[in-house]
Design an enzyme around this catalytic site. Structure first.
Site, short mmCIF file in Angstrom:
data_model
loop_
_atom_site.label_atom_id
_atom_site.label_comp_id
_atom_site.label_asym_id
_atom_site.label_seq_id
_atom_site.Cartn_x
_atom_site.Cartn_y
_atom_site.Cartn_z
N GLY A 130 -4.28 7.39 44.30
CA GLY A 130 -3.24 6.60 44.79
C GLY A 130 -3.11 6.13 46.23
O GLY A 130 -2.76 5.14 46.50
N GLU A 150 -7.77 12.72 42.27
CA GLU A 150 -8.24 11.70 41.39
C GLU A 150 -8.10 10.20 42.33
O GLU A 150 -7.92 9.34 41.68
CB GLU A 150 -7.36 11.47 40.07
CG GLU A 150 -7.31 12.85 39.37
CD GLU A 150 -6.15 12.69 38.12
OE1 GLU A 150 -5.56 11.67 38.24
OE2 GLU A 150 -6.32 13.67 37.39
N PRO A 151 -9.41 10.24 43.23
CA PRO A 151 -9.23 9.03 43.94
C PRO A 151 -10.15 7.92 43.26
O PRO A 151 -10.96 8.11 42.74
CB PRO A 151 -9.63 9.30 45.45
CG PRO A 151 -10.75 10.45 45.03
CD PRO A 151 -10.06 11.33 43.86
N GLY A 152 -9.61 6.55 43.32
CA GLY A 152 -10.38 5.65 42.70
C GLY A 152 -10.61 4.62 43.74
O GLY A 152 -11.62 4.49 44.38
N ARG A 153 -9.51 3.77 44.14
CA ARG A 153 -9.78 2.67 45.01
C ARG A 153 -10.44 2.96 46.37
O ARG A 153 -10.92 2.20 47.14
CB ARG A 153 -8.23 1.83 45.07
CG ARG A 153 -8.42 0.82 46.06
CD ARG A 153 -6.61 0.35 46.24
NE ARG A 153 -6.03 0.48 44.96
CZ ARG A 153 -5.56 -0.43 44.19
NH1 ARG A 153 -6.08 -1.76 44.32
NH2 ARG A 153 -4.61 -0.21 43.38
N ARG A 213 -6.97 -9.37 39.64
CA ARG A 213 -5.82 -8.70 40.67
C ARG A 213 -4.86 -10.04 41.12
O ARG A 213 -3.55 -9.67 40.90
CB ARG A 213 -6.22 -7.89 41.60
CG ARG A 213 -7.48 -6.67 41.21
CD ARG A 213 -7.76 -5.82 42.15
NE ARG A 213 -6.52 -5.07 42.52
CZ ARG A 213 -5.80 -5.10 43.59
NH1 ARG A 213 -6.16 -6.09 44.58
NH2 ARG A 213 -4.67 -4.50 43.71
N TYR A 251 -1.21 -9.37 39.73
CA TYR A 251 -0.59 -8.49 40.94
C TYR A 251 -0.17 -9.21 42.02
O TYR A 251 0.55 -8.77 42.81
CB TYR A 251 -0.92 -7.22 41.15
CG TYR A 251 -1.77 -6.36 40.20
CD1 TYR A 251 -1.04 -5.70 39.04
CD2 TYR A 251 -3.11 -6.09 40.12
CE1 TYR A 251 -1.74 -5.08 38.06
CE2 TYR A 251 -3.68 -5.19 39.39
CZ TYR A 251 -3.11 -5.00 38.33
OH TYR A 251 -3.83 -4.49 37.22
N CYS A 299 -8.36 -23.01 33.06
CA CYS A 299 -7.35 -23.66 32.79
C CYS A 299 -6.16 -23.34 32.72
O CYS A 299 -5.30 -23.48 31.67
CB CYS A 299 -7.68 -24.85 31.42
SG CYS A 299 -9.30 -25.27 31.60
N GLU A 300 -5.50 -22.41 33.71
CA GLU A 300 -4.15 -22.17 33.95
C GLU A 300 -3.81 -21.90 35.21
O GLU A 300 -4.79 -21.58 36.00
CB GLU A 300 -3.82 -21.14 33.10
CG GLU A 300 -4.44 -19.83 33.16
CD GLU A 300 -3.89 -18.61 32.25
OE1 GLU A 300 -3.03 -18.11 32.68
OE2 GLU A 300 -4.61 -18.47 31.25
N1 LLP Z 1 -5.49 9.16 38.41
C1 LLP Z 1 -4.57 8.61 37.23
C2 LLP Z 1 -4.03 9.50 36.23
C3 LLP Z 1 -4.42 7.00 37.26
O1 LLP Z 1 -3.74 6.28 36.44
C4 LLP Z 1 -4.90 6.39 38.42
C5 LLP Z 1 -4.89 4.87 38.43
C6 LLP Z 1 -5.88 6.90 39.20
C7 LLP Z 1 -5.96 8.37 39.38
C8 LLP Z 1 -6.41 6.35 40.54
O2 LLP Z 1 -5.74 5.59 41.20
P1 LLP Z 1 -6.24 4.96 42.74
O3 LLP Z 1 -6.71 6.19 43.48
O4 LLP Z 1 -7.26 3.98 42.35
O5 LLP Z 1 -4.91 4.35 43.37
N2 LLP Z 1 -5.44 -2.10 38.04
C9 LLP Z 1 -4.85 -1.93 39.31
C10 LLP Z 1 -4.66 -0.42 39.38
C11 LLP Z 1 -4.38 0.45 38.36
C12 LLP Z 1 -4.47 1.75 38.60
C13 LLP Z 1 -4.06 2.68 37.47
N3 LLP Z 1 -4.30 4.13 37.53
C14 LLP Z 1 -5.03 -2.50 40.40
O6 LLP Z 1 -5.94 -3.54 40.39
O7 LLP Z 1 -4.53 -2.45 41.56
#
Ligand code: LLP
Length: 420
Positions: A241, A276-279, A316, A320, A345-346
């Site tokens: 997050g 669980e880092p992603g972004r 995105r 969003y 086309c939107e």
């Molecule tokens: N763990 C769980 C259970 C999650 O659902 C998510 C993201 C993460 C970890 C990773 O979160 P992060 O560290 O990346 O914030 N498509 C959207 C973001 C959707 C995130 C969904 N869950 C966007 O483009 O902003």
């Protein structure tokens, strides 16, 4: 623009590779990732957690599931947080150890639970009593005990975009805090489940640590209550997050600030923590490279810069209202105020309205910045466009790590029945 993507001799490079060389070789639009940036981000996040005892960092595969990206992170000692059978197969294909894979998600199917059991993954994050019962039965039938934690919904407002908030009571995720102790008692008693702790994830692109701290504190109280009820709690999963700056001048908490807060709030928990880092790992490590198709005069005096990337390649902004930096690969120094749009086309196919940006002309290359997270992975082929390719840069070399998938290839998977 982020440091791995910098101007050299007047032209934007990814590490030591001119972006123009990638456009020449691969065409546009194309995602370009920097290995150095991925590694630096992975190391910075881990360094932020240095005060913790052996945490598991499980990269949220959904943010960027490209196999080469996963491989870079696997080599950094990362595990994976997966939310589908497909992501699980990717994490394994990238060489991640099954023990370092956690399986999240509110709708894991029976087949996906079976796959997780068959592969011997490290942890199931159970999101409902019903899922827990089903997993217990499947595991018991195999004569195994599935390591699992209960994901709770702490009812905290993450203060982020509604569509990516997951920790409010009205969101579909996790188990209401009030119900958690009774559900935990029930699930812990089932043969087939090795319940070992708790989990949460309250949302994505969080710009403030306060909601996270509030949620973690609630989790800590639950953990103490479960222990008081006689449960052996050895694990807690704090989700992902952490946000990244997208707009110029935006300041967000760094991994070190996050880690310090976590260390403070979880002191004395005596568990192995999972993250669980992603972004924050991949976001600034990628750009979407695009070519200006033409610049069209608009009615309000502002030109429309029509680029060859579209909402199907980078969803995105359309989904969003997200901000992605737009910069010329060879800036002239001149600035304009423009509407930046794709060819679809939107009207939703708009990257920015009234954006002050580099002046560009038909044929110029440009990039959308901070596109490494939730970029290529959310691409589609809408308007029968090709599926966007991906490139990984490493110093002065680069490789195509996902092919452009042409409309002909996609058509080849379609059938017209012989009764038509
Ligand atoms: N763990 C769980 C259970 C999650 O659902 C998510 C993201 C993460 C970890 C990773 O979160 P992060 O560290 O990346 O914030 N498509 C959207 C973001 C959707 C995130 C969904 N869950 C966007 O483009 O902003």
């Amino acid at each position: 623009m982020n440091t791995p993507f910098a101007l050299r001799g007047g032209a934007l490079h990814a590490e030591d590779v001119p972006l123009a060389a990638i456009a020449e070789a691969v065409g546009t639009p194309v995602y370009v990732y920097s290995r150095a940036a991925l590694e630096a981000n992975a190391a910075a996040f881990r360094a932020g957690l240095a005060a913790l005892d052996n945490p598991l960092v499980a990269f949220a595969v959904k943010a960027n599931p490209n196999l080469a990206v996963l491989k870079v992170l696997q080599q950094q000692g990362y595990g994976a947080d997966v939310v589908s059978g497909g992501e699980l197969l990717r994490a394994l294909a990238a060489g991640m150890a099954p023990a370092d894979i956690v399986f999240s998600g509110v709708g894991k199917t029976r087949e996906e639970l079976e796959l997780g059991l068959a592969k011997g993954i490290g942890q199931f994050n159970i999101e409902s009593r019903e899922e827990g019962r089903e997993l217990a039965a499947l595991a018991a039938a195999r004569g195994v005990s599935a390591p699992a934690v209960l994901r709770i919904n702490p009812d905290v407002d993450a203060g982020t975009h509604d569509k990516i908030s997951t920790g409010k009571a009205e969101n579909k995720f996790g188990i209401p805090l009030a119900l958690a102790p009774a559900f935990y008692d029930e699930l812990a008693a089932l043969p087939g489940l090795a319940m070992r702790g708790v989990a949460l994830h309250i949302g994505s692109q969080l710009a403030d640590l306060a909601p996270l701290e509030q949620a973690f504190a609630k989790l800590g109280r639950l953990l103490a209550a479960l222990r008081a009820a006689g449960h052996a709690i050895s694990h807690a999963d704090l989700g992902g997050g952490l946000g990244i700056p997208y707009q110029p001048g935006e300041k967000l908490p760094a991994p070190a600030d996050y880690g310090a807060m976590v260390a403070r709030v979880t002191a004395g928990w005596d568990v192995r923590l999972t993250f669980e880092p992603g972004r924050v790992i991949v976001g600034n490590a990628g750009v979407l490279l695009t070519r200006v198709v033409r610049v069209k005069q608009g009615s309000a005096g502002r030109p429309f810069v029509v680029v060859d990337a579209a909402m199907n390649d980078l969803a995105r902004p359309a989904l969003y209202g997200a901000y992605h930096d737009f910069a010329a690969v060879r800036p002239s120094g001149e600035r304009i105020e423009a509407n930046i749009v794709g060819p679809i086309c939107e009207t939703g196919d708009t990257f920015a309205m009234g954006r002050e940006c580099d002046a560009v002309q038909s044929g110029d290359l440009a990039v959308f910045g901070n596109a490494g997270a939730y970029g290529a992975t959310m691409a589609s082929t809408y308007n029968s466009r090709a599926l966007v390719p991906e490139v990984l840069v490493d110093g002065s070399r680069f490789a195509v790590v996902a092919d452009r998938i042409a409309p002909e290839t996609i058509m080849a998977a379609e059938r017209v029945p012989d009764w038509l």
